[in-house]
Design an enzyme around this catalytic site. Sequence first.
Site, PDB file in Angstrom:
ATOM      1  N   MET A  29       0.782  -1.139   0.091  1.00  0.00           N
ATOM      2  CA  MET A  29      -0.097   0.078  -0.021  1.00  0.00           C
ATOM      3  C   MET A  29       1.052   1.148  -0.455  1.00  0.00           C
ATOM      4  SD  MET A  29      -3.488  -0.996   2.077  1.00  0.00           S
ATOM      5  CE  MET A  29      -3.305  -0.380   3.591  1.00  0.00           C
ATOM      6  N   HIS A  33       8.640   1.313   3.571  1.00  0.00           N
ATOM      7  CA  HIS A  33      10.226   1.498   4.891  1.00  0.00           C
ATOM      8  C   HIS A  33      10.488   0.173   4.366  1.00  0.00           C
ATOM      9  CE1 HIS A  33       7.001  -1.554   6.220  1.00  0.00           C
ATOM     10  NE2 HIS A  33       6.300  -0.673   6.422  1.00  0.00           N
ATOM     11  N   HIS A  36       8.941  -3.513   3.683  1.00  0.00           N
ATOM     12  CA  HIS A  36       7.968  -3.473   2.498  1.00  0.00           C
ATOM     13  C   HIS A  36      10.359  -3.528   2.086  1.00  0.00           C
ATOM     14  CE1 HIS A  36       5.514  -0.909   3.389  1.00  0.00           C
ATOM     15  NE2 HIS A  36       4.822  -2.095   3.304  1.00  0.00           N
ATOM     16  N   GLN A  60     -10.145  -2.380   1.782  1.00  0.00           N
ATOM     17  CA  GLN A  60     -10.099  -3.224   3.137  1.00  0.00           C
ATOM     18  C   GLN A  60      -9.836  -2.464   4.631  1.00  0.00           C
ATOM     19  OE1 GLN A  60      -6.102  -4.442   1.532  1.00  0.00           O
ATOM     20  NE2 GLN A  60      -4.807  -3.453   3.568  1.00  0.00           N
ATOM     21  N   GLY A 149       4.297  -9.921   3.845  1.00  0.00           N
ATOM     22  CA  GLY A 149       5.467 -10.303   5.184  1.00  0.00           C
ATOM     23  C   GLY A 149       4.779 -11.098   6.249  1.00  0.00           C
ATOM     24  N   ASP A 152       2.581  -9.540   8.605  1.00  0.00           N
ATOM     25  CA  ASP A 152       0.713 -10.017   8.964  1.00  0.00           C
ATOM     26  C   ASP A 152      -0.216 -11.448   7.865  1.00  0.00           C
ATOM     27  OD1 ASP A 152      -1.014  -7.329   8.247  1.00  0.00           O
ATOM     28  OD2 ASP A 152       1.428  -7.244   6.955  1.00  0.00           O
ATOM     29  N   GLN A 155      -3.432 -12.498   7.167  1.00  0.00           N
ATOM     30  CA  GLN A 155      -3.102 -12.423   5.662  1.00  0.00           C
ATOM     31  C   GLN A 155      -2.271 -13.012   4.720  1.00  0.00           C
ATOM     32  OE1 GLN A 155      -2.570  -8.458   3.661  1.00  0.00           O
ATOM     33  NE2 GLN A 155      -0.542  -8.609   3.210  1.00  0.00           N
ATOM     34  N   SER A 187       5.731  -0.194  10.251  1.00  0.00           N
ATOM     35  CA  SER A 187       4.215  -0.852   9.935  1.00  0.00           C
ATOM     36  C   SER A 187       4.152   1.143   9.509  1.00  0.00           C
ATOM     37  CB  SER A 187       3.513  -1.439  11.380  1.00  0.00           C
ATOM     38  OG  SER A 187       3.084  -0.120  10.544  1.00  0.00           O
ATOM     39  N   SER A 188       3.808   1.271   8.607  1.00  0.00           N
ATOM     40  CA  SER A 188       3.572   2.595   8.257  1.00  0.00           C
ATOM     41  C   SER A 188       2.889   3.301   8.915  1.00  0.00           C
ATOM     42  CB  SER A 188       2.802   1.767   7.073  1.00  0.00           C
ATOM     43  OG  SER A 188       3.563   1.101   5.769  1.00  0.00           O
TER      44      SER A 188
HETATM   45  P1  AMP Z   1       1.137  -2.984   3.695  1.00  0.00           P
HETATM   46  O1  AMP Z   1       1.822  -2.026   2.359  1.00  0.00           O
HETATM   47  O2  AMP Z   1       1.460  -2.517   5.114  1.00  0.00           O
HETATM   48  O3  AMP Z   1      -0.119  -3.468   3.193  1.00  0.00           O
HETATM   49  O4  AMP Z   1       2.560  -3.938   3.481  1.00  0.00           O
HETATM   50  C1  AMP Z   1       2.839  -4.781   1.705  1.00  0.00           C
HETATM   51  C2  AMP Z   1       3.504  -6.128   1.948  1.00  0.00           C
HETATM   52  O5  AMP Z   1       4.986  -6.020   2.926  1.00  0.00           O
HETATM   53  C3  AMP Z   1       3.081  -6.871   3.193  1.00  0.00           C
HETATM   54  O6  AMP Z   1       2.608  -8.257   2.225  1.00  0.00           O
HETATM   55  C4  AMP Z   1       3.214  -6.979   4.811  1.00  0.00           C
HETATM   56  O7  AMP Z   1       3.227  -7.986   5.428  1.00  0.00           O
HETATM   57  C5  AMP Z   1       4.768  -6.844   4.080  1.00  0.00           C
HETATM   58  N1  AMP Z   1       5.582  -5.892   5.894  1.00  0.00           N
HETATM   59  C6  AMP Z   1       4.623  -4.854   6.193  1.00  0.00           C
HETATM   60  N2  AMP Z   1       6.068  -4.408   6.896  1.00  0.00           N
HETATM   61  C7  AMP Z   1       6.476  -5.587   7.717  1.00  0.00           C
HETATM   62  C8  AMP Z   1       7.747  -5.848   8.057  1.00  0.00           C
HETATM   63  N3  AMP Z   1       7.929  -5.028   9.191  1.00  0.00           N
HETATM   64  N4  AMP Z   1       8.456  -6.619   8.281  1.00  0.00           N
HETATM   65  C9  AMP Z   1       8.593  -7.493   7.073  1.00  0.00           C
HETATM   66  N5  AMP Z   1       7.291  -7.571   6.256  1.00  0.00           N
HETATM   67  C10 AMP Z   1       6.078  -6.163   5.964  1.00  0.00           C
END
Ligand code: AMP
Length: 515
Positions: A29, A33, A36, A60, A149, A152, A155, A187-188
Amino acid sequence: MQIFTTIPGLRTFLADYRHDRSIALVPTMGALHKGHASLIRRAVAEAEITVVSIFVNPLQFAPTEDFSRYPRSLDSDRQLCESLGVAAIFAPSAETLGIGDSEEITAVIPPISLTSGLCGAFRPGHFQGVATIVTRLFNIIAPTIAYFGEKDAQQLAIIRQLVRDLNLAIEIRACATVRETSGLAVSSRNQYLSATEREKATIIVKSLQLALESFRLGERQREKLLAIVQKNLDRVAEFRCQYLDLVHPQSLQPIEQIETDGLLAIAGLIGQTRLIDNIILRQRRAVIAIDGPAGAGKSTVTRLVAEKLGLTYLDTGAMYRAVTWLVVNSGLDLSAEAAIAELLSLAKIAIIPADSPENVTIVKINGQDVTLEIRSPAITAQVSRIAAQKAVRQQLVTLQREMGMSGGIVVEGRDIGTNVFPEAELKIFLTATPEERARRRLKDLEAQGNGGISLAELTQEIEKRDYLDSNRSLAPLRKAADAIEVNSDHLSIAEVTEKITALYHQGEENQWRSL
Ligand code: AMP
């Protein structure tokens, strides 16, 4: 690197690569960071083409959630992707993904058993929104591999199920949670936290850590593990826990006791910010994956490592031999790939690993013991033709994974650490310079009375083979991002074995997984 916002743009770009190359997708999304970045790094290392999708998915978010203020930073996301070697970013609008104003869309509804617990209980509709959009991205991009990741975890389990249930030809790879130095999962949404809240938020990881320590000391009971975590969480009044649960990592159903692995998951609020974190408590012996170029001594070393450590040597070569025997005996033409795929799907192959390297792996096909037959020169001559078939490879990789699931194995190849067991506890990339491998080969040849080839010629041959192995479309030779490289140029077989067993013992001591 290219940026696409439309489906025709992206599809046309990918069409050039699609033929027989691996395409990785990292769905995000945005507001990228280091969490990602770790997914992207792995994708770039393991696939030929990496696409990062950036889409803040309105489906979502519940109406009360932070959709409108969710961080968006396309410029810096673009720079990060470019610096990591991403081939294309896909940043579509909601209209492009067909979810404009209309509520009348085809939705993907994962099984209730997977969505009703954990986060699903607090975010109704969330995982349906995720599944719907991820399915669209999968269909638009048609990746061969997609990275998610472990942070989650719910997910991840849902996406794995979705891929199975919809028969998508996509491999899902999970990446470990990346953390701040404080332990806080990146986390974002951490951007929303004040400095004090950030400090308070570390109670989550500290509590998971306590459970891990207790697990390592032998605790397996749900009540005990949860009580330890709860007691610690209670120390920070500002943390309002939504759930704390111990579930099976695939079925997500609560478990009373950990047999092989359990997912301990927490979610809650600090101020207005919702945070989640988890840890897998796993009890299994390690998987050691040994990859590397031909002639680096892999098979000898792998057998010795298995013997020294009392682990099982998983003889993948025996599996390809078994299929070759099956095909030859069925009378099928060796190039009849579809018929071979069908034949193999209907066959029962049993591989019974040897207890010690002197004992040969027992192989049975449809109940018949073919241990000796598969070693015949006729089979040896044909096995590479069978091993080059995609469907054969896929089916045998599935079998290898089943056999390795509970750990305690050592296995060698070209893509074991990147493809077959990407979650292996110990990954070794065993290599030696082409010159050194040529010298060893020449010595062997001369010992067999087959000299007559120069060192330079042999070196050239080896270089050519390396190039082909690294560039083949099926199972190319790849060094996993987290593999430890061992160069055997100046080491004896015994020294290499010693080095790998020392790494294993070191890992065992640290119990492989830490937070
Ligand atoms: P998001 O942008 O939050 O939807 O995350 C995109 C992908 O990055 C998802 O598969 C998350 O599980 C993964 N992700 C987010 N934060 C982390 C983290 N701290 N370590 C590893 N993977 C992450």
